[in-house]
Enzyme design. Structure first.
Site, short mmCIF file in Angstrom:
data_model
loop_
_atom_site.label_atom_id
_atom_site.label_comp_id
_atom_site.label_asym_id
_atom_site.label_seq_id
_atom_site.Cartn_x
_atom_site.Cartn_y
_atom_site.Cartn_z
N ILE A 173 0.90 -1.31 -0.07
CA ILE A 173 -0.08 0.12 0.19
C ILE A 173 0.91 1.14 -0.13
CG2 ILE A 173 -1.83 1.18 1.09
CD1 ILE A 173 -2.76 -1.74 0.84
N LYS A 174 0.37 2.10 -0.76
CA LYS A 174 1.22 3.55 -0.70
C LYS A 174 0.18 4.59 -0.33
CE LYS A 174 2.21 7.10 -4.29
NZ LYS A 174 2.85 7.26 -5.52
N THR A 175 0.80 5.21 0.75
CA THR A 175 -0.19 6.19 1.48
C THR A 175 0.78 7.62 1.86
OG1 THR A 175 -2.05 6.47 2.88
CG2 THR A 175 0.10 5.28 3.63
#
Ligand code: R5P
Length: 284
Positions: A173-175
């Site tokens: 996940i990229k956040t």
């Protein structure tokens, strides 16, 4: 985990230290010619050997990255709206898994838009993409909180977004970094990497990187804070020193300043030619 999936993830998150430096250059898919990414090849070329992987669209990959350079590819496959369009959250999967396989990618990337008008569609896109990509052992990176959603950048919102992405089967996940980032990471059962966001002063961007890693992120998927710097190569090297070499903010910033003072090595002749192609004369 299937061998192919595991192998591809290990190209992105280095098994030696479980860390990742991904270079983000996919901005054009909704922003057009973003400042200092106007000529993608020129921006990308000097940075390629310092990133573990690169995130981009197929258009920029095919036109602006040499196929012979062995950098793992994270291919953005969602899109369909622009910054001046009606709603940025209205995306579909616009690149097929078949084409991604043809491009020999290590992962697929797409955005989800939690709380936005097209939340439902983006989540269904994610579920469907994971179903298809897993058939071929390709991991999916879910990008959370782009555009308007970024205004809600707090641990509660980002935990919600990241957790939902993981529940739908995203492998990474990229956040965005936020206060209490530990909560975002600890409630997300898959690895989290952070985007850099809009350009900051170099020291601040290094601080952001350090804080995120300290809070449990496995790395960065950073764009503007690297290539909008006046000194992109020293900047990516300084980011790397935090992600892979346990440097603290001061050590990384000292490295950045030292590298800025060093004379830049001239590009190889073939690189120069590639960057400055002369216009060919049209035959009348
Ligand atoms: C946004 O959807 C894109 O995926 C960008 O790659 C992302 O915003 C990361 O780049 P930056 O570090 O410039 O925020």
């Amino acid at each position: 985990m299937d061998w192919g999936l595991k192998n591809r993830i290990s190209r992105i998150i280095k098994p030696e230290d479980n860390r990742a430096v991904m270079l983000a250059v996919d901005h054009g898919y909704f922003l057009g010619p973003t400042e200092r990414l106007e000529i993608p090849r020129k921006t990308i070329r000097p940075l390629l050997k310092y990133c573990d992987s690169i995130m981009l669209t197929r258009g920029v990959l095919r036109t602006s990255v040499d196929a012979s350079f062995p950098v793992p590819i994270v291919l953005r496959v969602s899109g369909g709206s622009s910054i001046i369009g009606a709603d940025l959250s209205n995306e579909k999967i616009v690149t097929s898994v078949r084409d991604a396989i043809r491009l020999n990618v290590s992962a697929l990337a797409m955005s989800i838009f939690i709380g936005a008008k097209y939340e439902h569609n983006s989540l269904v896109n994610l579920g469907n993409l994971v179903n298809e990509a897993e058939e071929y052992g390709i991991p999916v990176l879910a990008v959370t909180a782009v555009g308007k959603e970024l205004e809600k950048r707090d641990a509660r919102y980002l935990s919600l977004s990241c957790r939902i992405a993981a529940e739908f089967g995203a492998h990474i996940i990229k956040t965005y970094y936020c206060e209490d980032f530990e909560k975002v990471v600890s409630s997300c059962p898959v690895p989290v990497i952070i985007a850099g966001g809009p350009k900051l002063k170099e020291r601040e961007a290094l601080e952001l990187t350090f804080n995120a890693i300290n809070a449990g992120a496995v790395g960065v998927d950073m764009g503007r804070n690297i290539w909008q710097s006046d000194n992109p190569v020293p900047m990516i090297k300084a980011v790397r020193s935090i992600v892979h070499e346990h440097a603290n903010v001061q050590q990384a910033y000292d490295l950045f300043k030292k590298l800025v003072k060093e004379p830049q090595k001239p590009l190889a002749i073939s690189q120069k030619q590639n960057n400055k192609q002369k216009p060919t004369k049209q035959k009348k």
